[in-house]
Design a protein around this motif. Structure first.
Motif, PDB file in Angstrom:
ATOM      1  N   SER A  14       0.748  -1.162   0.065  1.00  0.00           N
ATOM      2  CA  SER A  14       0.061   0.163   0.163  1.00  0.00           C
ATOM      3  C   SER A  14       0.846   1.268  -0.087  1.00  0.00           C
ATOM      4  CB  SER A  14      -0.927   0.035   1.294  1.00  0.00           C
ATOM      5  OG  SER A  14      -1.807  -0.784   1.128  1.00  0.00           O
ATOM      6  N   VAL A  15       0.259   2.211  -0.798  1.00  0.00           N
ATOM      7  CA  VAL A  15       1.079   3.525  -0.704  1.00  0.00           C
ATOM      8  C   VAL A  15       0.210   4.480   0.461  1.00  0.00           C
ATOM      9  CG1 VAL A  15       1.038   5.671  -1.863  1.00  0.00           C
ATOM     10  CG2 VAL A  15       2.013   3.605  -3.045  1.00  0.00           C
ATOM     11  N   ILE A  16       0.914   5.138   1.186  1.00  0.00           N
ATOM     12  CA  ILE A  16       0.390   6.151   2.051  1.00  0.00           C
ATOM     13  C   ILE A  16       0.701   7.675   1.490  1.00  0.00           C
ATOM     14  CG2 ILE A  16      -0.037   6.683   4.810  1.00  0.00           C
ATOM     15  CD1 ILE A  16      -0.870   4.012   3.912  1.00  0.00           C
ATOM     16  N   ASP A  17      -0.157   8.254   1.037  1.00  0.00           N
ATOM     17  CA  ASP A  17       0.034   9.746   0.844  1.00  0.00           C
ATOM     18  C   ASP A  17       0.332  10.622   1.985  1.00  0.00           C
ATOM     19  OD1 ASP A  17      -0.665  12.430  -0.285  1.00  0.00           O
ATOM     20  OD2 ASP A  17      -0.188  11.402  -2.021  1.00  0.00           O
ATOM     21  N   VAL A  18       1.341  11.026   1.977  1.00  0.00           N
ATOM     22  CA  VAL A  18       1.628  11.949   3.242  1.00  0.00           C
ATOM     23  C   VAL A  18       2.127  13.497   2.553  1.00  0.00           C
ATOM     24  CG1 VAL A  18       3.262  12.483   4.919  1.00  0.00           C
ATOM     25  CG2 VAL A  18       2.815   9.960   4.419  1.00  0.00           C
ATOM     26  N   LEU A  19       1.861  14.297   3.303  1.00  0.00           N
ATOM     27  CA  LEU A  19       1.997  15.713   3.000  1.00  0.00           C
ATOM     28  C   LEU A  19       3.433  15.926   3.083  1.00  0.00           C
ATOM     29  CD1 LEU A  19      -0.779  17.711   4.597  1.00  0.00           C
ATOM     30  CD2 LEU A  19      -0.666  17.070   2.178  1.00  0.00           C
ATOM     31  N   TRP A  20       4.109  16.855   2.107  1.00  0.00           N
ATOM     32  CA  TRP A  20       5.651  16.868   2.215  1.00  0.00           C
ATOM     33  C   TRP A  20       6.141  17.254   3.528  1.00  0.00           C
ATOM     34  CZ3 TRP A  20       9.178  15.842  -1.285  1.00  0.00           C
ATOM     35  CH2 TRP A  20      10.527  16.511  -1.125  1.00  0.00           C
ATOM     36  N   ASP A  21       5.501  18.332   4.264  1.00  0.00           N
ATOM     37  CA  ASP A  21       5.957  18.723   5.489  1.00  0.00           C
ATOM     38  C   ASP A  21       6.085  17.719   6.612  1.00  0.00           C
ATOM     39  OD1 ASP A  21       6.972  21.045   4.164  1.00  0.00           O
ATOM     40  OD2 ASP A  21       5.341  22.405   4.591  1.00  0.00           O
ATOM     41  N   ASN A  22       4.946  16.903   6.386  1.00  0.00           N
ATOM     42  CA  ASN A  22       4.753  16.087   7.657  1.00  0.00           C
ATOM     43  C   ASN A  22       5.691  14.354   7.250  1.00  0.00           C
ATOM     44  OD1 ASN A  22       2.857  17.645   8.427  1.00  0.00           O
ATOM     45  ND2 ASN A  22       1.254  16.579   7.551  1.00  0.00           N
ATOM     46  N   HIS A  23       6.363  14.528   6.344  1.00  0.00           N
ATOM     47  CA  HIS A  23       7.257  13.168   6.223  1.00  0.00           C
ATOM     48  C   HIS A  23       7.879  12.459   7.015  1.00  0.00           C
ATOM     49  CE1 HIS A  23       7.852  10.318   2.556  1.00  0.00           C
ATOM     50  NE2 HIS A  23       8.778   9.834   3.428  1.00  0.00           N
ATOM     51  N   GLU A  24       8.839  13.544   7.887  1.00  0.00           N
ATOM     52  CA  GLU A  24       9.696  12.881   8.690  1.00  0.00           C
ATOM     53  C   GLU A  24       9.019  12.742  10.011  1.00  0.00           C
ATOM     54  OE1 GLU A  24      12.816  12.028   8.940  1.00  0.00           O
ATOM     55  OE2 GLU A  24      13.038  12.339   6.907  1.00  0.00           O
ATOM     56  N   GLN A  52       9.881  17.913  -6.424  1.00  0.00           N
ATOM     57  CA  GLN A  52      10.701  17.249  -5.502  1.00  0.00           C
ATOM     58  C   GLN A  52       9.702  15.962  -5.205  1.00  0.00           C
ATOM     59  OE1 GLN A  52      12.930  19.391  -2.447  1.00  0.00           O
ATOM     60  NE2 GLN A  52      11.592  20.900  -3.059  1.00  0.00           N
ATOM     61  N   GLY A  53      10.379  14.889  -4.563  1.00  0.00           N
ATOM     62  CA  GLY A  53       9.688  13.606  -4.198  1.00  0.00           C
ATOM     63  C   GLY A  53      10.552  12.862  -3.055  1.00  0.00           C
ATOM     64  N   ARG A  54       9.779  12.247  -2.278  1.00  0.00           N
ATOM     65  CA  ARG A  54      10.274  11.369  -1.207  1.00  0.00           C
ATOM     66  C   ARG A  54       9.505  10.268  -1.079  1.00  0.00           C
ATOM     67  NH1 ARG A  54      11.654  14.089   4.320  1.00  0.00           N
ATOM     68  NH2 ARG A  54      12.643  12.305   4.478  1.00  0.00           N
ATOM     69  N   MET A  55      10.309   9.216  -1.023  1.00  0.00           N
ATOM     70  CA  MET A  55       9.475   7.680  -0.959  1.00  0.00           C
ATOM     71  C   MET A  55      10.328   6.937   0.415  1.00  0.00           C
ATOM     72  SD  MET A  55       9.441   5.144  -4.181  1.00  0.00           S
ATOM     73  CE  MET A  55       8.226   3.402  -3.981  1.00  0.00           C
ATOM     74  N   THR A  56       9.478   6.476   1.430  1.00  0.00           N
ATOM     75  CA  THR A  56       9.989   5.781   2.490  1.00  0.00           C
ATOM     76  C   THR A  56       9.533   4.413   2.323  1.00  0.00           C
ATOM     77  OG1 THR A  56      10.764   7.783   3.585  1.00  0.00           O
ATOM     78  CG2 THR A  56      10.533   5.963   4.830  1.00  0.00           C
ATOM     79  N   ARG A  57      10.193   3.298   2.446  1.00  0.00           N
ATOM     80  CA  ARG A  57       9.546   2.094   2.780  1.00  0.00           C
ATOM     81  C   ARG A  57       9.450   1.378   4.065  1.00  0.00           C
ATOM     82  NH1 ARG A  57      11.597  -3.006   2.789  1.00  0.00           N
ATOM     83  NH2 ARG A  57      13.585  -2.341   1.782  1.00  0.00           N
ATOM     84  N   LEU A  64       5.534   5.318   2.399  1.00  0.00           N
ATOM     85  CA  LEU A  64       5.111   6.728   2.445  1.00  0.00           C
ATOM     86  C   LEU A  64       5.720   7.270   1.304  1.00  0.00           C
ATOM     87  CD1 LEU A  64       6.001   7.271   6.340  1.00  0.00           C
ATOM     88  CD2 LEU A  64       4.253   6.308   5.239  1.00  0.00           C
ATOM     89  N   ILE A  65       4.790   8.257   0.774  1.00  0.00           N
ATOM     90  CA  ILE A  65       5.035   9.038  -0.599  1.00  0.00           C
ATOM     91  C   ILE A  65       4.730  10.355  -0.403  1.00  0.00           C
ATOM     92  CG2 ILE A  65       4.862   9.299  -3.189  1.00  0.00           C
ATOM     93  CD1 ILE A  65       4.857   6.431  -3.455  1.00  0.00           C
ATOM     94  N   SER A  66       5.524  11.385  -0.594  1.00  0.00           N
ATOM     95  CA  SER A  66       5.429  12.990  -0.581  1.00  0.00           C
ATOM     96  C   SER A  66       5.840  13.440  -1.915  1.00  0.00           C
ATOM     97  CB  SER A  66       5.936  13.606   0.545  1.00  0.00           C
ATOM     98  OG  SER A  66       5.385  12.843   1.896  1.00  0.00           O
ATOM     99  N   SER A  67       5.267  14.421  -2.377  1.00  0.00           N
ATOM    100  CA  SER A  67       5.686  15.060  -3.517  1.00  0.00           C
ATOM    101  C   SER A  67       5.448  16.739  -3.467  1.00  0.00           C
ATOM    102  CB  SER A  67       5.271  14.394  -4.954  1.00  0.00           C
ATOM    103  OG  SER A  67       3.894  14.237  -4.958  1.00  0.00           O
ATOM    104  N   LEU A  68       6.052  17.194  -4.188  1.00  0.00           N
ATOM    105  CA  LEU A  68       5.908  18.734  -4.514  1.00  0.00           C
ATOM    106  C   LEU A  68       5.591  19.030  -5.929  1.00  0.00           C
ATOM    107  CD1 LEU A  68       8.213  20.642  -2.039  1.00  0.00           C
ATOM    108  CD2 LEU A  68       5.718  20.117  -1.497  1.00  0.00           C
TER     109      LEU A  68
END
Length: 274
Positions: A14-24, A52-57, A64-68
């Motif tokens: 599953s993918v969890i869409d996370v707001l960019w500023d909340n990723h950490e 920009q993009g971030r992806m954390t397994r 967790l996926i975040s992007s701008l």
């Protein structure tokens, strides 16, 4: 209509869409409250239109996926501040009452404990500052040190018989058990990277007053299509069958590509290929 147009699908986590500023902060939350660990981190953009993009397994193929981006993407997004999705991603744990008490005393929002499919107990909890809903399910066979173990995905539907037919026809799911007297059915897809194992999906009646309609929730189960050509043909088949599909997002020439559809009750399902 022929099911030959439906490729063999695999559940891919599953993918969890996370707001960019909340990723950490989201990573810290899952570490603290679910004892999950980071398995992989990438500065990866889910679409070339992202700046920009971030992806954390995390555990069990949960990303967790975040992007701008400066434009609305055709596929990689979630709507916030609207109604709750009728998709429940369930996790089995040994002592449900103790977990419920721990979360409650720690300030995590939880539902009451309730009976659900499989003649067992559940409660919903809302993760991170974004309030992303997950569901805990009691299974006393789980060892104490195992924490959370994957269970099934529960999908709320308004017509069980019609939904069983729809999922068989358009996703190639198989019926594992149909407990009509209990009002739900267990369907299955194979697991990606574990083709000898199956993922289980429960179709259950919507609760009274539940919203029926398209919902782009933050929790998005992903089905994998192994062949890239099969992926594009499948999207064409679904669209030609009268099913609303998103545009294909990602890297159309070479790389990860994705799109989503909605079942008759508006439950969102993601499809990807490489």
């Amino acid at each position: 209509m022929t099911t030959l147009a439906v490729p063999k699908l695999f559940f891919d986590g599953s993918v969890i869409d996370v707001l960019w500023d909340n990723h950490e902060e989201a990573i810290r939350w899952y570490r603290q409250y679910m004892s999950w660990e980071v398995g992989q981190q990438e500065s990866w953009k889910p679409d070339p239109r992202c700046t920009q993009g971030r992806m954390t397994r995390l555990n069990w193929g949960t990303w967790l996926i975040s992007s701008l981006s400066s434009v609305r993407l055709p596929h990689h997004y979630a709507e916030r501040g609207t109604v709750e999705s009728n998709i429940r991603l369930c996790w089995r744990t040994r002592n449900l009452k103790r977990l419920h008490s721990h979360y409650s005393s720690s300030g995590v929002r939880v539902s009451n404990i309730y009976k659900g499919p499989g003649n067992t107990t559940y409660f919903d909890f809302w993760a991170t500052c974004e309030g992303i809903r997950f569901t805990a399910q009691e299974d006393q066979r789980i060892q104490q040190d195992e924490g959370f173990v994957p269970s099934w995905i529960r999908l709320g539907v308004s017509d069980l018989t019609q939904s069983i037919e729809w999922y068989c026809t358009y996703l190639g799911m198989q019926v594992e058990n149909e407990w009509s007297k209990d009002g739900y059915a267990v369907m299955s897809l194979y697991l990606n990277h574990q083709p000898d194992h199956k993922s289980l999906w429960v179709l259950e009646p919507l609760t009274e007053g539940a919203y029926i309609g398209k919902v782009d929730g933050a929790v998005q189960p992903v089905c994998w299509v192994a062949g890239r050509e099969d992926f594009f043909n499948y999207q064409t088949f679904l669209s030609g069958s009268g099913i609303e599909t998103s545009e294909i997002g990602g890297f159309l020439t070479k790389g990860l590509v994705s799109f989503h559809i909605y079942d008759p009750d508006g439950n969102r399902l993601n499809f990807s290929s490489m």
